[in-house]
Write an enzyme that holds these catalytic residues in place. Structure first.
Site, PDB file in Angstrom:
ATOM      1  N   PRO A  89       0.821  -1.220   0.000  1.00  6.65           N
ATOM      2  CA  PRO A  89       0.000   0.000   0.000  1.00  6.65           C
ATOM      3  C   PRO A  89       0.851   1.265   0.000  1.00  6.65           C
ATOM      4  O   PRO A  89       0.340   2.364  -0.232  1.00  6.65           O
ATOM      5  CB  PRO A  89      -0.830  -0.121   1.285  1.00  6.65           C
ATOM      6  N   GLU A 116       2.314  -7.495   9.040  1.00  8.60           N
ATOM      7  CA  GLU A 116       2.461  -6.031   9.126  1.00  8.60           C
ATOM      8  C   GLU A 116       3.195  -5.467   7.916  1.00  8.60           C
ATOM      9  O   GLU A 116       3.420  -4.270   7.810  1.00  8.60           O
ATOM     10  CB  GLU A 116       3.235  -5.655  10.394  1.00  8.60           C
TER      11      GLU A 116
HETATM   12  N1  SAM Z   1       1.498  -2.272   7.609  1.00 11.83           N
HETATM   13  C1  SAM Z   1       1.426  -2.051   6.187  1.00 11.83           C
HETATM   14  C2  SAM Z   1       1.194  -0.584   5.902  1.00 11.83           C
HETATM   15  O1  SAM Z   1       0.541   0.075   6.703  1.00 11.83           O
HETATM   16  O2  SAM Z   1       1.610  -0.099   4.858  1.00 11.83           O
HETATM   17  C3  SAM Z   1       0.301  -2.879   5.571  1.00 11.83           C
HETATM   18  C4  SAM Z   1       0.600  -4.345   5.502  1.00 11.83           C
HETATM   19  S1  SAM Z   1      -0.697  -5.239   4.712  1.00 11.83           S
HETATM   20  C5  SAM Z   1      -1.696  -5.714   6.062  1.00 11.83           C
HETATM   21  C6  SAM Z   1       0.073  -6.750   4.241  1.00 11.83           C
HETATM   22  C7  SAM Z   1       0.464  -6.866   2.787  1.00 11.83           C
HETATM   23  O3  SAM Z   1      -0.683  -6.731   1.958  1.00 11.83           O
HETATM   24  C8  SAM Z   1       1.441  -5.848   2.257  1.00 11.83           C
HETATM   25  O4  SAM Z   1       2.779  -6.180   2.562  1.00 11.83           O
HETATM   26  C9  SAM Z   1       1.175  -5.885   0.761  1.00 11.83           C
HETATM   27  O5  SAM Z   1       1.893  -6.918   0.114  1.00 11.83           O
HETATM   28  C10 SAM Z   1      -0.306  -6.218   0.703  1.00 11.83           C
HETATM   29  N2  SAM Z   1      -1.146  -5.035   0.431  1.00 11.83           N
HETATM   30  C11 SAM Z   1      -2.038  -4.485   1.290  1.00 11.83           C
HETATM   31  N3  SAM Z   1      -2.669  -3.452   0.727  1.00 11.83           N
HETATM   32  C12 SAM Z   1      -2.171  -3.320  -0.514  1.00 11.83           C
HETATM   33  C13 SAM Z   1      -2.419  -2.414  -1.580  1.00 11.83           C
HETATM   34  N4  SAM Z   1      -3.286  -1.420  -1.474  1.00 11.83           N
HETATM   35  N5  SAM Z   1      -1.715  -2.582  -2.739  1.00 11.83           N
HETATM   36  C14 SAM Z   1      -0.820  -3.578  -2.861  1.00 11.83           C
HETATM   37  N6  SAM Z   1      -0.540  -4.468  -1.882  1.00 11.83           N
HETATM   38  C15 SAM Z   1      -1.201  -4.347  -0.729  1.00 11.83           C
END
Ligand code: SAM
Length: 234
Positions: A89, A116
């Protein structure tokens, strides 16, 4: 074009790779899709791929080694270093233009995070950190599926007779696609616009162009520098 997807949950992506346009593109030899289980690249005998964050804080962070080893194994199997994309993200926003650019690469690796997120040093191993939108998924798999299908559609020959990329939203600039209609001519009192039945191709072209802009201004004024309409909940 070769796609390699690295994930803790390859089972989520099996049906994506096995169906629809992606199946057809593989059958025609236009693309290859390889799914990789990140745990198999863990240096740890139990397949552990995460650890607690340095500096403290909630949750677990994915370690860099398994991703590095996965990219090395993919490069060896593909005979070239893939263009490596980390789904995050925090990445640059995925758009149709990015998909068109990615589709010029002969080999693309998509790395999926979980928990995370991923140790920041994985970003240094990659060519691009890519986000599919300003919201947070639980993992990168659905984001990778979005990037995979959108990019594969831009590979010459993948989009066939049943659809056309050239009239898609965003294909030729910041404009949505025009409204489409098919049979019946009258559906629950709603009629197909008369012009589409006229057979006058120039008139139809102009109507579609006008309607595409009308829809763009109504739903996505931000595309032309205006402010967005309110969200569905206000
Ligand atoms: N703690 C991180 C942050 O706040 O940026 C978010 C981690 S998310 C729960 C876990 C994984 O989901 C990320 O490492 C990524 O690979 C994927 N992910 C979540 N949202 C995404 C998005 N909008 N675009 C691409 N990948 C995403």
């Amino acid at each position: 074009m070769r796609f390699d997807l690295v994930t803790l949950h390859p089972e989520m992506l099996v049906p994506v790779a096995a169906g629809g346009i992606l199946r057809g593109a593989q059958d025609k030899g236009l693309i290859e899709i390889h799914l990789h289980d990140l745990r198999l690249f863990s240096p740890d005998e139990h397949g552990i791929v995460d650890d607690r964050p340095f500096g403290g804080g909630a949750g677990m962070v994915m370690r860099p080694e398994p991703f590095a080893r996965a990219l090395e194994a993919i490069a060896a199997a593909a005979g070239r270093r893939p263009y490596a994309v980390l789904l995050s993200p925090q990445g640059v926003r995925f758009t149709q233009q990015v998909a068109q650019d990615l589709a010029r690469q002969p080999a693309l690796a998509l790395l999926c995070g979980r928990y995370e997120g991923v140790d920041e040093r994985v970003v240094a191993l990659c060519d691009l950190e890519l986000s599919i939108g300003d919201y947070v998924l639980a993992g990168g798999e659905l984001a990778a599926a979005v990037v995979l299908e959108t990019t594969a559609r831009m590979v010459p020959g993948v989009v066939g007779r049943h659809e056309s990329a050239a009239t898609d939203s965003f294909y030729s600039g910041p404009k949505l696609g025009y409204p489409q209609y098919t049979r019946p001519r009258v559906f629950r009192g709603m009629e197909v616009p008369e012009v589409l039945l006229s057979g006058d191709h120039e008139k139809i072209r102009r109507w579609r162009e006008r309607e595409a802009w009308r829809k763009t201004l109504r739903n996505r004024p931000d595309l032309v520098g205006l402010s967005l309409p309110p969200t569905p909940t206000g």
